[in-house]
Design an enzyme around this catalytic site. Structure first.
Site, mmCIF file in Angstrom:
data_model
loop_
_atom_site.group_PDB
_atom_site.id
_atom_site.type_symbol
_atom_site.label_atom_id
_atom_site.label_comp_id
_atom_site.label_asym_id
_atom_site.label_seq_id
_atom_site.Cartn_x
_atom_site.Cartn_y
_atom_site.Cartn_z
ATOM 1 N N SER A 187 -4.192 13.705 -2.537
ATOM 2 C CA SER A 187 -3.040 14.145 -3.318
ATOM 3 C C SER A 187 -3.374 15.144 -4.419
ATOM 4 C CB SER A 187 -2.330 12.943 -3.924
ATOM 5 O OG SER A 187 -3.226 12.163 -4.678
ATOM 6 N N HIS A 215 0.983 12.445 1.975
ATOM 7 C CA HIS A 215 1.038 13.914 1.889
ATOM 8 C C HIS A 215 0.765 14.578 3.241
ATOM 9 C CE1 HIS A 215 1.203 13.834 -2.517
ATOM 10 N NE2 HIS A 215 0.437 12.753 -2.377
ATOM 11 N N LYS A 246 8.219 12.115 -0.707
ATOM 12 C CA LYS A 246 7.711 13.490 -0.642
ATOM 13 C C LYS A 246 8.546 14.262 0.390
ATOM 14 C CE LYS A 246 3.559 11.366 -2.330
ATOM 15 N NZ LYS A 246 4.191 10.966 -3.538
HETATM 16 C C1 LIG Z 1 -1.429 9.282 -1.418
HETATM 17 C C2 LIG Z 1 -0.280 8.501 -1.962
HETATM 18 N N1 LIG Z 1 -0.089 7.239 -1.544
HETATM 19 C C3 LIG Z 1 0.925 6.495 -2.003
HETATM 20 C C4 LIG Z 1 1.809 6.977 -2.937
HETATM 21 C C5 LIG Z 1 2.913 6.099 -3.462
HETATM 22 O O1 LIG Z 1 4.139 6.484 -2.932
HETATM 23 P P1 LIG Z 1 5.520 6.217 -3.678
HETATM 24 O O2 LIG Z 1 5.801 7.363 -4.562
HETATM 25 O O3 LIG Z 1 6.484 6.096 -2.528
HETATM 26 O O4 LIG Z 1 5.398 4.907 -4.407
HETATM 27 C C6 LIG Z 1 1.668 8.288 -3.389
HETATM 28 C C7 LIG Z 1 2.625 8.866 -4.362
HETATM 29 O O5 LIG Z 1 2.293 9.385 -5.374
HETATM 30 C C8 LIG Z 1 0.583 9.071 -2.903
HETATM 31 O O6 LIG Z 1 0.377 10.319 -3.348
#
Ligand SMILES: Cc1ncc(COP(=O)(O)O)c(C=O)c1O
Length: 422
Positions: A187, A215, A246
């Site tokens: 990310s 992502h 996203k």
């Molecule tokens: C790699 C990754 N996993 C999980 C999440 C968590 O997702 P959510 O925003 O749906 O809680 C995010 C969000 O920032 C993320 O970037």
């Protein structure tokens, strides 16, 4: 210990954010008072948004907004309870069936956030005698899941398959079950997991593979089916995690895998069982985005075109982008203070970005995380590029061979990235 401690003393001593606020450089929690997706308004000023995860630009697609509004009219604004009890909608089940098909798995289960997916899935699958092998740059929700899980967690160097194998060789025999877990697209740095190699190693050491494709979905694969599809190895990924926050322009997340494993998670994952269901509008939004992803490849094509255009522009200017090949394009800056000052300056100039500092990146490796959307126009991108060039020169990041050399060394030492030219 004498029983006299003040639990809140750490809060009174916490000065980091207050110091930045006093200097006028605090870059977080900027209230957005209006948005068209590509552009936002903060502090009464319009800015081109290059700090969002809205990769396919669908948050403002009229069809998506209409689907969300129709769901509110039909089901109301919230589910007011867990899926387990009173909050299970036909929309949730339709979304699960459609997602399973899209990512090529037998079944899927929707949670109310992606964070909960990682926390809940790891929390219920990893027993005391099991082990998790986790990439050091995995998302905080995976870290949270590893802390909730009863078994041990061993971390390997970011995307370093030799390190993973070395750790497995020394430890695998001490445990019963094992899971290798990593982000499909990381990310912060935007780099792509070496998934084919992970799968090869997992087979040799009898591990399951769990890919967090928050992502990767909507970004990689022909229609955005994610990292497994991008590499043609999806059948060997045991669990695919995704989020709707996203490319799916909404909120919520899911886990997909075999029917038996998903059934187990459905009856054992506490964040799923004991938290209210995704709001109807969120489920309807994700479903409509899925329709669009499956039938309109032009969005992902635009996303790739826009990302390549910006990436080339930034590298030609002389930015170190950690060689990213995704819509997440980091600009390596180095020290935190410069990253904060550049973010503030960009904000004043009408460009919304976010700085990334420790602990999200190693000390001294601050980044400006920029990210791009399918819906960005050439004018949006050129505006952002023009101002990124301007601030880069102003703050001595560009046109400064010594700085370039120093940043190239940082990229190599901390992100294993060789210097590249445009
Ligand atoms: C790699 C990754 N996993 C999980 C999440 C968590 O997702 P959510 O925003 O749906 O809680 C995010 C969000 O920032 C993320 O970037």
């Amino acid at each position: 210990m004498n029983g006299n401690g003040d639990l809140f003393s750490k809060c009174y001593r916490f000065e980091d954010a207050k110091r930045l606020q006093a200097m006028g450089l605090y870059p977080y929690f900027r209230p957005i008072t209006g948005s068209t997706g590509n552009n936002v308004v903060t502090g009464g000023k319009r800015q081109v948004m290059i700090g969002s995860n809205n990769y396919l630009g669908l948050t403002h697609d009229p069809r998506v907004m209409e689907a969300a509004q129709a769901a509110i009219s039909k089901y109301g604004t919230g589910c007011t309870g867990s899926r387990f009890l009173n909050g299970n909608l036909d929309l949730h089940e339709e979304l699960e069936a459609r997602l399973a098909k899209f990512v090529g798995k037998e079944a899927a289960l929707c949670f109310s956030t992606g964070f909960f997916v990682n926390q809940g899935t790891l929390g219920c699958l990893i027993g005391r005698s099991d082990v998790i092998y986790s990439d050091r740059e995995n998302h905080a929700s995976i870290v949270e899941g590893t802390q909730v899980a009863l078994g041990d967690t061993l971390r390997f160097r970011h995307n370093d398959m030799e390190d993973l194998e070395r750790i497995l060789k020394n430890t695998r025999q001490k445990y019963e079950g094992a899971m290798i877990i990593a982000d499909g697209v990381f990310s912060m740095s935007g780099d792509i997991l070496n998934l084919p190699k992970i799968i090869e190693i997992a087979k040799r050491y009898n591990c399951k593979v769990y890919v967090d494709d928050a992502h990767g979905l909507g970004v990689l694969g022909e229609l955005g089916q994610g990292t497994g599809h991008h590499f043609g190895v999806n059948q060997d990924v045991d669990l695919v995690m995704g989020t709707f926050s996203k490319s799916f322009a909404s909120m919520g997340g899911f886990i997909a895998g075999t029917a038996d494993v998903v059934h187990y998670i459905k009856h054992r994952a506490r964040p799923f069982m004991f938290s209210a269901a995704m709001a109807p509008s969120a489920a309807a939004t994700a479903l409509k985005c899925l329709d669009i992803m499956e039938t309109e490849p032009e969005h992902i094509q635009n996303l790739r075109k826009n990302s390549e255009y910006v990436s080339k522009g930034l590298r030609e200017m002389g930015y170190n982008t950690l060689n990213s090949k995704t819509p997440i394009i980091p600009l390596l800056i180095g020290d935190d203070a410069t990253a904060f000052a550049i973010t503030q300056k960009l904000c004043e100039e009408g460009v919304f970005t976010t700085p990334v500092v420790r602990p999200a990146v190693p000390e001294g490796c601050a980044l400006i995380r920029t990210s791009y959307m399918a819906s960005h126009t050439k004018d949006d991108l050129d505006y952002a590029l023009e101002h990124l060039a301007k601030v880069g020169k102003e703050f001595g990041i560009l046109g400064n061979p010594e700085k370039t050399e120093m940043l190239n060394k940082l990229a190599f030492d901390h992100f294993s990235v060789h210097a590249t030219t445009a």
